[in-house]
Design an enzyme around this catalytic site. Structure first.
Site, PDB file in Angstrom:
ATOM      1  N   LYS A  74       4.962 -10.523  -4.818  1.00  0.00           N
ATOM      2  CA  LYS A  74       3.936 -10.158  -5.787  1.00  0.00           C
ATOM      3  C   LYS A  74       4.561  -9.658  -7.086  1.00  0.00           C
ATOM      4  O   LYS A  74       5.598  -8.983  -7.052  1.00  0.00           O
ATOM      5  CB  LYS A  74       3.025  -9.058  -5.218  1.00  0.00           C
ATOM      6  CG  LYS A  74       2.463  -9.366  -3.837  1.00  0.00           C
ATOM      7  CD  LYS A  74       1.738  -8.180  -3.251  1.00  0.00           C
ATOM      8  CE  LYS A  74       1.430  -8.384  -1.790  1.00  0.00           C
ATOM      9  NZ  LYS A  74       2.643  -8.363  -0.926  1.00  0.00           N
ATOM     10  N   HIS A 107      -0.281  -8.606  -8.139  1.00  0.00           N
ATOM     11  CA  HIS A 107      -0.478  -7.510  -7.197  1.00  0.00           C
ATOM     12  C   HIS A 107      -1.813  -6.784  -7.387  1.00  0.00           C
ATOM     13  O   HIS A 107      -2.384  -6.272  -6.424  1.00  0.00           O
ATOM     14  CB  HIS A 107       0.678  -6.507  -7.345  1.00  0.00           C
ATOM     15  CG  HIS A 107       0.955  -5.724  -6.107  1.00  0.00           C
ATOM     16  ND1 HIS A 107       2.224  -5.370  -5.717  1.00  0.00           N
ATOM     17  CD2 HIS A 107       0.137  -5.212  -5.146  1.00  0.00           C
ATOM     18  CE1 HIS A 107       2.162  -4.675  -4.594  1.00  0.00           C
ATOM     19  NE2 HIS A 107       0.911  -4.568  -4.233  1.00  0.00           N
TER      20      HIS A 107
END
Length: 295
Positions: A74, A107
């Site tokens: 991420k 994220h």
């Protein structure tokens, strides 16, 4: 053998991945090596976890061929922006010791600075076009975040990774994902967020829920195995985290039993609608003191 899920661009991904959130760097390589030795072929990490380097080390130590391991990571919000996110790929790939990443996701939606989120996603689209990643996606996106992103970008996310366990099933998110062809991936799939130290004063472990325990007893399984099976039978991806070899093994041993339809409904009905992690609309993650170091 793990079940494979097909993403909306045709790429296949193992349904069960080893999560390494909060796994100390000094324990991460061993956990990854153990998981791959047991048959896992999907590892989920993040730049913000600070253990990408150790994930790469564990993969190399396992002896499993790189192309047989599905690596997911991420981009943290401090690296949002077109050029910044392109560089974030370089940092993650270097730390992981790989040339390409199988699934790269944002994220957080960071609606407080959504123009940066859009620019970051456009960078993911470029990385996909360039063949540096095989699939792209998002994490912690609510339906209105997905709608806003789709209005300004071209590629439909392959995955949306969100908090999802029997006490917080996020049905609206699952429906929005399904309508777009986005695979829902569960973080905290066995409700770890409900008993992690430091995550609120009143914690009630899903592992101790009477309904879950009754179903587990009927199948001769652990509560964690029952919850993971619940996810898999409903076509979700799961990334249970552990550094304990026995629990890593148990979390993967969920393919040789099946929950009955009424058992699935009973688990669905445990939903309390209470989020355990931070609300992306209420918390600005750019205010957190987290910068991703260079490789």
């Amino acid at each position: 053998m793990d079940q494979l899920l097909t993403l909306n661009n045709g790429v296949t991904m193992p349904a069960i991945g080893l999560g390494v959130f909060q796994s100390p760097p000094e324990e991460t390589a061993a956990a990854v090596e153990t998981a791959l030795g047991l048959g896992y072929r999907h590892i989920d990490t993040a730049a913000g976890y600070g253990n990408e380097r150790e994930v790469g080390e564990g993969i190399r130590r396992s002896g499993v061929d790189r192309d047989d391991v599905f690596i997911e990571t991420k981009v943290w919000v401090s690296d949002y922006g077109r050029d910044e996110t392109l560089h974030a790929f370089d940092k993650s790939a270097t730390k992981l010791g790989v040339e390409h990443i199988d699934l790269l996701i944002l994220h957080q939606p960071m609606p407080q600075h959504f123009e940066r989120t859009v620019a970051a996603y456009e960078a993911l689209e470029q990385l996909l076009t360039d063949g540096k990643v095989r699939a792209i996606g998002v994490s912690n996106f609510m339906p209105h975040h997905l709608t806003a992103l789709r209005a300004e970008t071209e590629v439909v996310p392959a995955v949306n990774q969100v908090e999802l366990h029997p006490y917080f099933t996020q049905r609206a998110v699952q429906e929005a994902d399904s309508s777009l062809g986005v695979l829902t991936q569960a973080w905290s799939p066995i409700g770890g967020i409900t008993f992690y130290p430091g995550w609120g004063e009143e914690r009630t472990s899903v592992l101790e829920d009477p309904t879950i325990r009754e179903i587990a007893g009927a199948h001769g399984r652990t509560p964690a195995q029952v919850m993971l099976r619940w996810h898999i039978q409903q076509a979700r991806s799961v990334i249970p985290k552990s550094t304990n070899p026995d629990r890593i093994a148990q979390n993967f041993d969920v393919h040789d039993f099946e929950l009955a339809p009424d058992e699935l409904v009973s688990i669905d009905d445990l939903d309390r609608g209470v989020r355990g992690g931070p609300d992306p609309d209420a918390v600005d993650p750019s205010s957190w003191d987290l910068e991703i170091p260079e490789a």
